[in-house]
Design a protein around this motif. Sequence first.
Motif, PDB file in Angstrom:
ATOM      1  N   TYR A 145       0.833  -1.191   0.000  1.00 29.69           N
ATOM      2  CA  TYR A 145       0.000   0.000   0.000  1.00 29.69           C
ATOM      3  C   TYR A 145       0.875   1.250   0.000  1.00 29.69           C
ATOM      4  O   TYR A 145       2.020   1.213   0.450  1.00 29.69           O
ATOM      5  N   ILE A 146       0.290   2.334  -0.474  1.00 35.93           N
ATOM      6  CA  ILE A 146       0.992   3.614  -0.467  1.00 35.93           C
ATOM      7  C   ILE A 146       0.094   4.660   0.189  1.00 35.93           C
ATOM      8  O   ILE A 146      -1.082   4.772  -0.153  1.00 35.93           O
ATOM      9  N   PHE A 147       0.673   5.370   1.148  1.00 35.42           N
ATOM     10  CA  PHE A 147       0.003   6.517   1.740  1.00 35.42           C
ATOM     11  C   PHE A 147       0.725   7.744   1.203  1.00 35.42           C
ATOM     12  O   PHE A 147       1.841   8.059   1.621  1.00 35.42           O
ATOM     13  N   ASP A 148       0.105   8.406   0.211  1.00 34.54           N
ATOM     14  CA  ASP A 148       0.722   9.600  -0.349  1.00 34.54           C
ATOM     15  C   ASP A 148       0.192  10.833   0.367  1.00 34.54           C
ATOM     16  O   ASP A 148      -0.906  10.823   0.920  1.00 34.54           O
ATOM     17  N   TYR A 149       0.999  11.871   0.388  1.00 36.59           N
ATOM     18  CA  TYR A 149       0.611  13.101   1.080  1.00 36.59           C
ATOM     19  C   TYR A 149       1.407  14.264   0.522  1.00 36.59           C
ATOM     20  O   TYR A 149       2.489  14.089  -0.041  1.00 36.59           O
ATOM     21  N   TYR A 168       0.463   9.576  -5.640  1.00 38.12           N
ATOM     22  CA  TYR A 168       0.419   8.244  -6.230  1.00 38.12           C
ATOM     23  C   TYR A 168      -0.812   8.192  -7.108  1.00 38.12           C
ATOM     24  O   TYR A 168      -1.936   8.341  -6.632  1.00 38.12           O
ATOM     25  N   SER A 169      -0.608   7.958  -8.390  1.00 36.56           N
ATOM     26  CA  SER A 169      -1.712   7.971  -9.347  1.00 36.56           C
ATOM     27  C   SER A 169      -2.456   6.642  -9.399  1.00 36.56           C
ATOM     28  O   SER A 169      -3.446   6.532 -10.091  1.00 36.56           O
ATOM     29  N   GLY A 170      -1.974   5.650  -8.684  1.00 41.25           N
ATOM     30  CA  GLY A 170      -2.528   4.305  -8.775  1.00 41.25           C
ATOM     31  C   GLY A 170      -1.611   3.404  -9.577  1.00 41.25           C
ATOM     32  O   GLY A 170      -1.733   2.187  -9.544  1.00 41.25           O
ATOM     33  N   SER A 171      -0.663   4.018 -10.296  1.00 43.84           N
ATOM     34  CA  SER A 171       0.327   3.239 -11.028  1.00 43.84           C
ATOM     35  C   SER A 171       1.702   3.912 -11.019  1.00 43.84           C
ATOM     36  O   SER A 171       2.712   3.256 -11.207  1.00 43.84           O
ATOM     37  N   GLU A 172       1.743   5.231 -10.788  1.00 43.49           N
ATOM     38  CA  GLU A 172       3.011   5.955 -10.827  1.00 43.49           C
ATOM     39  C   GLU A 172       3.152   6.819  -9.578  1.00 43.49           C
ATOM     40  O   GLU A 172       2.202   7.444  -9.125  1.00 43.49           O
ATOM     41  N   GLY A 196       5.467  15.762  -5.789  1.00 40.53           N
ATOM     42  CA  GLY A 196       4.471  16.267  -6.724  1.00 40.53           C
ATOM     43  C   GLY A 196       5.050  16.733  -8.048  1.00 40.53           C
ATOM     44  O   GLY A 196       4.322  17.232  -8.897  1.00 40.53           O
ATOM     45  N   THR A 197       6.371  16.554  -8.257  1.00 40.24           N
ATOM     46  CA  THR A 197       7.009  17.046  -9.483  1.00 40.24           C
ATOM     47  C   THR A 197       7.922  16.038 -10.171  1.00 40.24           C
ATOM     48  O   THR A 197       8.154  16.150 -11.366  1.00 40.24           O
ATOM     49  N   ILE A 198       8.481  15.072  -9.444  1.00 39.80           N
ATOM     50  CA  ILE A 198       9.473  14.157 -10.013  1.00 39.80           C
ATOM     51  C   ILE A 198       8.802  12.825 -10.339  1.00 39.80           C
ATOM     52  O   ILE A 198       8.458  12.050  -9.439  1.00 39.80           O
ATOM     53  N   HIS A 199       8.624  12.559 -11.624  1.00 42.62           N
ATOM     54  CA  HIS A 199       7.957  11.342 -12.078  1.00 42.62           C
ATOM     55  C   HIS A 199       8.915  10.164 -11.996  1.00 42.62           C
ATOM     56  O   HIS A 199      10.074  10.265 -12.356  1.00 42.62           O
ATOM     57  N   ASP A 200       8.389   9.047 -11.528  1.00 49.85           N
ATOM     58  CA  ASP A 200       9.193   7.844 -11.353  1.00 49.85           C
ATOM     59  C   ASP A 200       9.174   6.952 -12.588  1.00 49.85           C
ATOM     60  O   ASP A 200      10.114   6.234 -12.861  1.00 49.85           O
ATOM     61  N   PHE A 210      -1.651  -0.482  -3.731  1.00 51.84           N
ATOM     62  CA  PHE A 210      -2.922   0.226  -3.693  1.00 51.84           C
ATOM     63  C   PHE A 210      -2.815   1.418  -2.766  1.00 51.84           C
ATOM     64  O   PHE A 210      -2.063   1.376  -1.789  1.00 51.84           O
ATOM     65  N   PRO A 211      -3.576   2.456  -3.029  1.00 50.82           N
ATOM     66  CA  PRO A 211      -3.626   3.561  -2.067  1.00 50.82           C
ATOM     67  C   PRO A 211      -4.152   3.039  -0.728  1.00 50.82           C
ATOM     68  O   PRO A 211      -5.117   2.281  -0.703  1.00 50.82           O
ATOM     69  N   LEU A 212      -3.518   3.432   0.364  1.00 51.19           N
ATOM     70  CA  LEU A 212      -3.950   2.979   1.686  1.00 51.19           C
ATOM     71  C   LEU A 212      -5.286   3.615   2.044  1.00 51.19           C
ATOM     72  O   LEU A 212      -6.198   2.930   2.496  1.00 51.19           O
ATOM     73  N   VAL A 213      -5.375   4.913   1.871  1.00 49.44           N
ATOM     74  CA  VAL A 213      -6.620   5.654   2.078  1.00 49.44           C
ATOM     75  C   VAL A 213      -6.766   6.651   0.945  1.00 49.44           C
ATOM     76  O   VAL A 213      -5.779   7.125   0.401  1.00 49.44           O
TER      77      VAL A 213
END
Length: 193
Positions: free
Chosen positions: A33-37, A169-173, A178-182, A189-192
């Motif tokens: 899971y990913i918790f993005d903020y 986290y876009s769900g895949s990237e 908020g600026t450096i694309h991986d 999956f998004p955690l929340v």
Amino acid sequence: MSEIHERLDMIELKIKDPAFRENRGLGNEVGYYIFDYDPRYELEVRSYISYLRKKINENPNHPFKIAEFDLYEIIISILKEKGYLSKTFEFEEKKGSEYAKKAVNKLLKLGTASNLIVSHIKENTEENSVVFLTGVGKAYPILRSHNVLNNLYEVMDNVPVILFFPGRYSGSELILFGTIHDNNYYRAFPLVE
């Protein structure tokens, strides 16, 4: 109450759910899971993680523990252990940041199956844990999230893993800060929301 506090409060409810810890639901068999903020909330996120880890881990009635791994602290620890920390500073001073970064990546074996950071996490994770991966922003640019997630995914599927990510986290990237694309695909999956 701000959005970040509402989202942080949802973490405890989520990880206390037995189905979450048994890696069931959401079609996510391995529990990544990913918790993005927003990175401006870094200090609030760190404070909440510390609070929640203490609350869970100090209560003997909880059926699980939180195993937090700060990726930056792991890098520093490995460099110190290998006697390489001062050499890294020398490399950076004499040959530049890019050379030092490549040298550290090689030492940490980041692109290989014997990735030292992944090995550290796996060796120090007990059964009945929920893994929190933190320090992503501090570890950049030495370490990119995909170097840990993709390799960890291959060797550890017995406990849920949550990456705390300062960005989107876009769900895949993953988009760091908020600026450096991986430009890597993640099986997480998004955690929340």
